[in-house]
Design a protein around this motif. Sequence first.
Motif, PDB file in Angstrom:
ATOM      1  N   THR A  69       4.868  31.806  -9.335  1.00  0.00           N
ATOM      2  CA  THR A  69       4.220  30.541  -8.995  1.00  0.00           C
ATOM      3  C   THR A  69       3.405  30.664  -7.716  1.00  0.00           C
ATOM      4  O   THR A  69       3.925  31.106  -6.693  1.00  0.00           O
ATOM      5  CB  THR A  69       5.273  29.435  -8.807  1.00  0.00           C
ATOM      6  OG1 THR A  69       6.055  29.327  -9.999  1.00  0.00           O
ATOM      7  CG2 THR A  69       4.600  28.105  -8.515  1.00  0.00           C
ATOM      8  N   PRO A  70       2.121  30.293  -7.737  1.00  0.00           N
ATOM      9  CA  PRO A  70       1.299  30.363  -6.519  1.00  0.00           C
ATOM     10  C   PRO A  70       1.876  29.494  -5.407  1.00  0.00           C
ATOM     11  O   PRO A  70       2.492  28.459  -5.671  1.00  0.00           O
ATOM     12  CB  PRO A  70      -0.063  29.838  -6.985  1.00  0.00           C
ATOM     13  CG  PRO A  70      -0.072  30.059  -8.465  1.00  0.00           C
ATOM     14  CD  PRO A  70       1.350  29.851  -8.911  1.00  0.00           C
ATOM     15  N   PHE A  71       1.672  29.920  -4.163  1.00  0.00           N
ATOM     16  CA  PHE A  71       2.146  29.127  -3.036  1.00  0.00           C
ATOM     17  C   PHE A  71       1.359  27.826  -2.948  1.00  0.00           C
ATOM     18  O   PHE A  71       0.137  27.796  -3.140  1.00  0.00           O
ATOM     19  CB  PHE A  71       1.993  29.911  -1.727  1.00  0.00           C
ATOM     20  CG  PHE A  71       2.916  31.080  -1.614  1.00  0.00           C
ATOM     21  CD1 PHE A  71       4.292  30.894  -1.579  1.00  0.00           C
ATOM     22  CD2 PHE A  71       2.424  32.377  -1.537  1.00  0.00           C
ATOM     23  CE1 PHE A  71       5.152  31.985  -1.477  1.00  0.00           C
ATOM     24  CE2 PHE A  71       3.274  33.461  -1.423  1.00  0.00           C
ATOM     25  CZ  PHE A  71       4.642  33.261  -1.409  1.00  0.00           C
ATOM     26  N   ALA A  72       2.074  26.763  -2.612  1.00  0.00           N
ATOM     27  CA  ALA A  72       1.436  25.447  -2.511  1.00  0.00           C
ATOM     28  C   ALA A  72       0.574  25.334  -1.271  1.00  0.00           C
ATOM     29  O   ALA A  72      -0.438  24.633  -1.263  1.00  0.00           O
ATOM     30  CB  ALA A  72       2.501  24.346  -2.521  1.00  0.00           C
ATOM     31  N   ASP A  73       0.991  26.028  -0.198  1.00  0.00           N
ATOM     32  CA  ASP A  73       0.241  25.934   1.052  1.00  0.00           C
ATOM     33  C   ASP A  73       0.563  27.130   1.941  1.00  0.00           C
ATOM     34  O   ASP A  73       1.385  27.985   1.591  1.00  0.00           O
ATOM     35  CB  ASP A  73       0.555  24.617   1.788  1.00  0.00           C
ATOM     36  CG  ASP A  73       2.058  24.374   1.935  1.00  0.00           C
ATOM     37  OD1 ASP A  73       2.807  25.363   2.135  1.00  0.00           O
ATOM     38  OD2 ASP A  73       2.494  23.219   1.856  1.00  0.00           O
ATOM     39  N   HIS A  74      -0.085  27.176   3.095  1.00  0.00           N
ATOM     40  CA  HIS A  74       0.106  28.295   4.017  1.00  0.00           C
ATOM     41  C   HIS A  74       1.505  28.316   4.621  1.00  0.00           C
ATOM     42  O   HIS A  74       2.013  29.383   4.976  1.00  0.00           O
ATOM     43  CB  HIS A  74      -0.941  28.233   5.137  1.00  0.00           C
ATOM     44  CG  HIS A  74      -2.329  28.536   4.674  1.00  0.00           C
ATOM     45  ND1 HIS A  74      -3.139  27.610   4.083  1.00  0.00           N
ATOM     46  CD2 HIS A  74      -3.048  29.705   4.705  1.00  0.00           C
ATOM     47  CE1 HIS A  74      -4.304  28.164   3.773  1.00  0.00           C
ATOM     48  NE2 HIS A  74      -4.277  29.424   4.145  1.00  0.00           N
ATOM     49  N   ARG A  75       2.121  27.157   4.734  1.00  0.00           N
ATOM     50  CA  ARG A  75       3.478  27.111   5.286  1.00  0.00           C
ATOM     51  C   ARG A  75       4.452  27.843   4.368  1.00  0.00           C
ATOM     52  O   ARG A  75       5.326  28.585   4.835  1.00  0.00           O
ATOM     53  CB  ARG A  75       3.911  25.660   5.479  1.00  0.00           C
ATOM     54  CG  ARG A  75       5.319  25.535   6.048  1.00  0.00           C
ATOM     55  CD  ARG A  75       5.695  24.079   6.269  1.00  0.00           C
ATOM     56  NE  ARG A  75       4.812  23.443   7.241  1.00  0.00           N
ATOM     57  CZ  ARG A  75       4.933  22.179   7.632  1.00  0.00           C
ATOM     58  NH1 ARG A  75       5.879  21.408   7.119  1.00  0.00           N
ATOM     59  NH2 ARG A  75       4.097  21.682   8.520  1.00  0.00           N
ATOM     60  N   ALA A  76       4.308  27.641   3.057  1.00  0.00           N
ATOM     61  CA  ALA A  76       5.181  28.333   2.101  1.00  0.00           C
ATOM     62  C   ALA A  76       4.957  29.841   2.167  1.00  0.00           C
ATOM     63  O   ALA A  76       5.909  30.628   2.108  1.00  0.00           O
ATOM     64  CB  ALA A  76       4.914  27.818   0.690  1.00  0.00           C
ATOM     65  N   LEU A  77       3.704  30.237   2.314  1.00  0.00           N
ATOM     66  CA  LEU A  77       3.403  31.664   2.449  1.00  0.00           C
ATOM     67  C   LEU A  77       4.020  32.229   3.721  1.00  0.00           C
ATOM     68  O   LEU A  77       4.610  33.324   3.710  1.00  0.00           O
ATOM     69  CB  LEU A  77       1.890  31.875   2.461  1.00  0.00           C
ATOM     70  CG  LEU A  77       1.396  33.280   2.819  1.00  0.00           C
ATOM     71  CD1 LEU A  77       1.952  34.315   1.858  1.00  0.00           C
ATOM     72  CD2 LEU A  77      -0.132  33.326   2.833  1.00  0.00           C
ATOM     73  N   ALA A  78       3.906  31.500   4.812  1.00  0.00           N
ATOM     74  CA  ALA A  78       4.453  31.965   6.088  1.00  0.00           C
ATOM     75  C   ALA A  78       5.960  32.160   5.984  1.00  0.00           C
ATOM     76  O   ALA A  78       6.514  33.137   6.511  1.00  0.00           O
ATOM     77  CB  ALA A  78       4.119  30.970   7.195  1.00  0.00           C
ATOM     78  N   THR A  79       6.639  31.235   5.307  1.00  0.00           N
ATOM     79  CA  THR A  79       8.094  31.336   5.139  1.00  0.00           C
ATOM     80  C   THR A  79       8.459  32.586   4.337  1.00  0.00           C
ATOM     81  O   THR A  79       9.394  33.323   4.690  1.00  0.00           O
ATOM     82  CB  THR A  79       8.630  30.083   4.429  1.00  0.00           C
ATOM     83  OG1 THR A  79       8.343  28.930   5.227  1.00  0.00           O
ATOM     84  CG2 THR A  79      10.135  30.180   4.205  1.00  0.00           C
ATOM     85  N   ALA A  80       7.715  32.832   3.268  1.00  0.00           N
ATOM     86  CA  ALA A  80       7.986  34.006   2.429  1.00  0.00           C
ATOM     87  C   ALA A  80       7.742  35.301   3.203  1.00  0.00           C
ATOM     88  O   ALA A  80       8.534  36.251   3.114  1.00  0.00           O
ATOM     89  CB  ALA A  80       7.109  33.959   1.183  1.00  0.00           C
ATOM     90  N   CYS A  81       6.667  35.335   3.977  1.00  0.00           N
ATOM     91  CA  CYS A  81       6.357  36.545   4.765  1.00  0.00           C
ATOM     92  C   CYS A  81       7.420  36.805   5.827  1.00  0.00           C
ATOM     93  O   CYS A  81       7.810  37.953   6.065  1.00  0.00           O
ATOM     94  CB  CYS A  81       4.992  36.393   5.426  1.00  0.00           C
ATOM     95  SG  CYS A  81       3.605  36.454   4.275  1.00  0.00           S
TER      96      CYS A  81
END
Length: 296
Positions: A69-81
């Motif tokens: 599932t694509p990330f909804a926003d940059h915050r979700a990406l930051a958490t995953a990274c």
Amino acid sequence: MMQQSMQQLDIFADSRDVMLRNDVLDALQRRDAVEARQAWQKLVDDFPDNETLAGLATLIGVLEGDSATPFADHRALATACRHLGDAVEPAARRLLGDAAGQAWTASCWRAVAQQAAALPFRAEERDHHAAPLWLRAGDWGEARRAVERIESWRRIPAPLAWMAEARYRADGLESALPLLTELAWLSSVRLADLLHRFADTSIDTLRKKFDATFDGAGQVSDLVWLPAWVLTEKPGLATLLREAQPSRQTAPERAVRLLLQILSLERQGNQHELVERRKALRDLHAGLYAAYLKTR
């Protein structure tokens, strides 16, 4: 006799401990989440105090997670990274070994990069973009394509650094040199970080000599002058540095242009214009002019 029997039982227990742990690791290497979880549960049941349980659970959790599932926003990406960098990667290296752990985690970075593909580049979230994730995954081609989708990427330090690294990793220093030159003019801090991570012998040799001899402030900010100084040491690189695109017309950039003209005039034997360009270089930066004269 009793003592010998107890020792045999201890050896059997230790061997079973290792066997069960290796079953988990084998499933992880094959990225089989179901089998890895089952093997992990057996290890928990028989050896609940095993020191590898937490790290193994972290790696299994990655395989069990939703990586499509694509990330909804940059915050979700930051958490995953943050989770990958702080928890998953150290656990993979510790349990699988450095090389195997890095290879295993590269697949994780690749999945995150795919999830981040639709997120646009934002200056305030500049490190949370698909391009640096592709670099961490070791996919230089995808990293380049991700950067190319950023408008005016060559005028922005972060994507410029990503593209320079992608070219360096894929094609070597000569391919990256024009971009590294432009990066020096835009962000000496990012250039310093990139050169450190390259750990390139030829670059490190030049960098050490530059730090030791260049008449500057003795700080990272001096690196804005590095491309011009390199021309005084390695005039043969002039052809490559000519490929650097115009930037902000700062003094360090003008110094490179002047030196390129000077090198060309030296070959032509045009003394009148050569004297004028040398004077302009001296007025621009006396220390750089002195470095140039030492090679003449």
